[in-house]
Design an enzyme around this catalytic site. Structure first.
Site, PDB file in Angstrom:
ATOM      1  N   LYS A 167       0.850  -1.188   0.000  1.00 52.37           N
ATOM      2  CA  LYS A 167       0.000   0.000   0.000  1.00 52.37           C
ATOM      3  C   LYS A 167       0.891   1.245   0.000  1.00 52.37           C
ATOM      4  O   LYS A 167       1.842   1.328   0.770  1.00 52.37           O
ATOM      5  CB  LYS A 167      -0.895  -0.027   1.242  1.00 52.37           C
ATOM      6  CG  LYS A 167      -2.045   0.956   1.237  1.00 52.37           C
ATOM      7  CD  LYS A 167      -2.934   0.677   2.446  1.00 52.37           C
ATOM      8  CE  LYS A 167      -4.160   1.560   2.469  1.00 52.37           C
ATOM      9  NZ  LYS A 167      -5.021   1.278   3.633  1.00 52.37           N
TER      10      LYS A 167
ATOM     11  N   GLU B 198     -18.757  -6.380  10.883  1.00 51.50           N
ATOM     12  CA  GLU B 198     -19.646  -5.657  11.787  1.00 51.50           C
ATOM     13  C   GLU B 198     -20.658  -6.563  12.469  1.00 51.50           C
ATOM     14  O   GLU B 198     -21.028  -6.327  13.634  1.00 51.50           O
ATOM     15  CB  GLU B 198     -20.379  -4.552  11.012  1.00 51.50           C
ATOM     16  CG  GLU B 198     -19.492  -3.410  10.554  1.00 51.50           C
ATOM     17  CD  GLU B 198     -18.764  -3.700   9.245  1.00 51.50           C
ATOM     18  OE1 GLU B 198     -17.960  -2.851   8.821  1.00 51.50           O
ATOM     19  OE2 GLU B 198     -19.000  -4.781   8.648  1.00 51.50           O
TER      20      GLU B 198
ATOM     21  N   ARG C  33     -25.235  -3.064   8.360  1.00 55.33           N
ATOM     22  CA  ARG C  33     -24.951  -4.458   8.027  1.00 55.33           C
ATOM     23  C   ARG C  33     -25.219  -5.388   9.212  1.00 55.33           C
ATOM     24  O   ARG C  33     -25.292  -6.603   9.034  1.00 55.33           O
ATOM     25  CB  ARG C  33     -23.485  -4.595   7.599  1.00 55.33           C
ATOM     26  CG  ARG C  33     -23.068  -3.591   6.558  1.00 55.33           C
ATOM     27  CD  ARG C  33     -21.633  -3.748   6.134  1.00 55.33           C
ATOM     28  NE  ARG C  33     -21.481  -4.854   5.213  1.00 55.33           N
ATOM     29  CZ  ARG C  33     -20.361  -5.132   4.564  1.00 55.33           C
ATOM     30  NH1 ARG C  33     -19.291  -4.387   4.754  1.00 55.33           N
ATOM     31  NH2 ARG C  33     -20.290  -6.155   3.740  1.00 55.33           N
TER      32      ARG C  33
END
Length: 647
Positions: A291, A376, A404
């Site tokens: 990244k 979640e 969610r």
């Protein structure tokens, strides 16, 4: 040489790219140059607008290889989460749009069907791409269409349960499908979980690679024995790799595995993708990337590799905005203060420790914070277990992501009357991230949960106060929600009626203006404007919006008109709930509710979107004045009718 100069002087090859076909024609040397030019371009453009620079710097070569192997848009390239699709946008002819990236009228920060036929998935929630891919592959198989489906999923997204549900079905179906695991060791922050540890164990392991290279060099001088012996040792090496790699895990599922492959080596990743494309069944290509690759400020940013900064200095990577106190900062500091006093308070987050402020608690009490990855649903039910074990969990997530876990909040937490506090950052209209990131659903969606209390602070002082009130609740769940950005200046109450703060009142009781959360300041400005028209406005902040306070209904009964204004959807929102509570109490005062229409609102600044929706002080004041003057006219007309009837 500056980044701007580099873009101007060395962007000639990039300027020839108008579609994937232009990338297919390039030589290996040209691809290396193009990758460098794309990185210069990304840094120059995103430094002005803000956006997801770190993830995209890490997928330059991977994206180029994908577009060389596959034929988009006939072949469908699906990006999980989608914030790493900037390079895809560049390759598919959208370079000019980057001057207004994430701004009104400019490119979305995520794939967008309205922008290009090369984009398909617009939902920017993680761990969904494999399910889309499974359905697409099944559809193409059933229709007899020879089209490739490619899903790019991060190793962080693999911490989400949907990925594993999809993998199970993908393996069972056996349709041609290429899954590219972009393994940079991070989701938003460093990837958490057992699978992450498994992948990291083979991330270009230097021990056996170094040993193999040494043996290869030594045996190379023995021509008759050296090469055969090297092949034997290479097989041993493969066995060692198999012992620590996820090949067995995926292939036991029924999915072939290729890798790990250097995701910054175009020929290597291209070769792996071609093999996967030609296999004829589901294949995982494990690409190892970094990244922020190629941009030192991103590579050296330990927190998140410049994941999604605002505008920044292209040379240094430093943010240009003057530091200010954010809502998140206030929450983070107060949570630590509460944890100092209460050893039972623990923190949970879903791969967003820094953005939600939970990292502040983790730095002081590392054993009292749990980052569950992009999961979640698990976060909510794990919090239920923690509460059953005698602790008070504080679950900090973005408002959009708690959607969610509705079932878990409803049945796993609320039905058991468990003391779990959900702190929802980025509630309401958040701006440039677009419709899937707007936190406008929480007050409506979670307002139906029995026993759940929802608080909406208006400023720093009330955030601290309401967080303490939330963690003091021991007989059910609570939600504390606040917007993104700089925290509003403290707005003291004139008086408090039960839990309701009265912020302004007049001798005349024409209008009760219920300003929810961060709209308190707007409510005060509206009151001033309406007063100039001769009407009196009482401005109140309910503080706890669900369940509707009885005191709020009593205040409503003493006014001629009630107006609610909220940063959430109107359907089932605070205004709707208050109107129902008033009907139940036989309070017949008319109610007008202002809020966000239940729709998909385009990206732009928060101010732009609120203006479009008529949620500015000027718009609200005009509406309120019109409504109350209409009641006056109606009263005059009624009086005239009564007088006529008497005569």
């Amino acid at each position: 040489m500056s980044v701007e100069e580099g873009t101007a002087n060395h962007g000639r090859l990039l300027g020839t790219v108008r579609g994937p076909q232009d990338v297919k024609r390039m030589t290996a040397e040209q691809l290396d140059i193009l990758a460098a030019e794309i990185r210069d371009f990304l840094i120059a453009k995103v430094s002005r607008t803000g956006g997801h620079v770190g993830p995209n710097l890490g997928v330059v070569e991977l994206t180029l290889a994908m577009h060389r192997v596959f034929d988009s848009p006939r072949d469908r390239l699906l990006f999980d989460t989608g914030h790493q699709a900037y390079v895809h946008k560049i390759v598919t002819g959208r370079q000019e749009g980057f001057d207004k990236l994430r701004q009104r009228g400019g490119l979305s920060g995520y794939p967008s069907q309205a922008e290009s036929e090369h984009d398909l998935i617009e939902n920017s929630h993680a761990s969904t791409a494999l399910s889309y891919a499974d359905g697409l592959a099944k559809a193409y198989a059933l229709r007899g269409e020879k089209r490739s489906v490619v899903a790019v999923v991060g190793d962080g997204a693999l911490t989400g349960g949907m990925c594993w549900e999809a993998l199970n079905n993908i393996a069972t179906a056996g349709n041609p499908l290429v899954i590219v695991v972009n393994d940079n060791g991070r989701s938003y922050s460093p990837t958490i979980g057992g699978l992450a540890d498994h992948l990291s164990s083979l991330r270009l392991n230097p021990s056996y690679e170094k040993v193999l290279d040494t043996v290869k060099d030594a045996l190379g001088s023995t021509p008759l024995v050296g090469r055969p012996m090297y092949e034997v040792l290479h097989a041993v090496k493969k066995g060692i790799k198999d012992a620590v790699a996820p090949q067995a895990m995926f292939e036991d599922l029924g999915i072939k595995y290729v890798g790990p492959v250097d995701g910054h080596d175009v020929p290597a990743i291209e070769s792996a993708l071609r093999a996967a494309k030609n296999f004829g069944g589901p294949v995982i290509v494990h690409a190892v990337t970094r990244k922020g690759y190629g941009y030192r400020p991103a590579e050296e940013d330990e927190a998140d590799c410049l994941h999604g900064p605002g505008a920044f200095d292209a040379e240094t990577g430093k943010l240009l905005a003057v530091p200010s106190v954010k809502w998140t900062n206030v929450f983070a500091d107060e949570l630590v203060a509460i944890a100092d006093e209460r050893p039972d308070v623990v923190g949970i987050t879903a791969a967003m420790a820094e953005p939600t402020g939970i990292a502040t608690l983790a730095r002081k009490y590392p054993n009292r914070v749990y980052d569950v990855g992009i999961a979640e649903q698990h976060a909510a039910t794990s919090a239920a277990g923690l509460a059953m074990g005698g602790l008070h969990p504080v679950v900090a997530v973005y408002a959009t992501f708690l959607n969610r876990a509705f079932d878990q909040v409803l049945l796993d937490v609320a039905m058991h009357k468990l003391p779990v506090t959900f702190v929802l950052d980025r509630a309401g209209i958040t701006g440039p991230d677009g419709p899937s990131h707007y936190g406008i659903w929480d007050m409506s969606v979670f307002g139906v949960v029995p026993g759940l209390r929802i608080a909406a602070p208006r400023d720093s002082a009330t955030l601290r106060e309401e967080l303490r009130e939330a963690v003091a609740v021991d007989d059910g769940p609570t939600i504390l929600r606040f917007p993104t950005g700089t925290v509003a200046a403290d707005l003291p109450a004139v008086r408090r009626v039960g839990p309701v703060d009265v912020l302004a009142e007049s001798a005349r009781t024409d209008v009760l203006l219920v300003a929810v959360g961060s709209f308190a300041g707007l409510g005060m400005e509206v009151a001033t404007r309406v007063a100039e028209q001769g009407y009196g406005v009482t401005v109140v902040d309910p503080r706890w919006v669900r369940p509707v306070p009885a005191e709020l209904v009593e205040l409503a009964a003493g006014h001629r008109l009630v107006v609610t204004v909220e940063d959430g959807v109107r359907v089932g929102g605070v205004g709707s709930a208050l109107a129902q509570a008033m009907r139940d109490a036989d309070v017949r005062v008319p109610v007008k509710d202002l809020g966000v229409p239940a729709d998909w609102h385009p990206h732009g600044t928060r101010a732009q979107i609120l203006a479009d929706l008529g949620l500015t002080a000027q718009d609200v004041a005009r509406d309120v004045t019109g409504w109350i003057s209409g009641l006056d006219a109606q009263s005059v007309e009624t009086a005239a009718d009564e007088a006529t009837a008497k005569n």
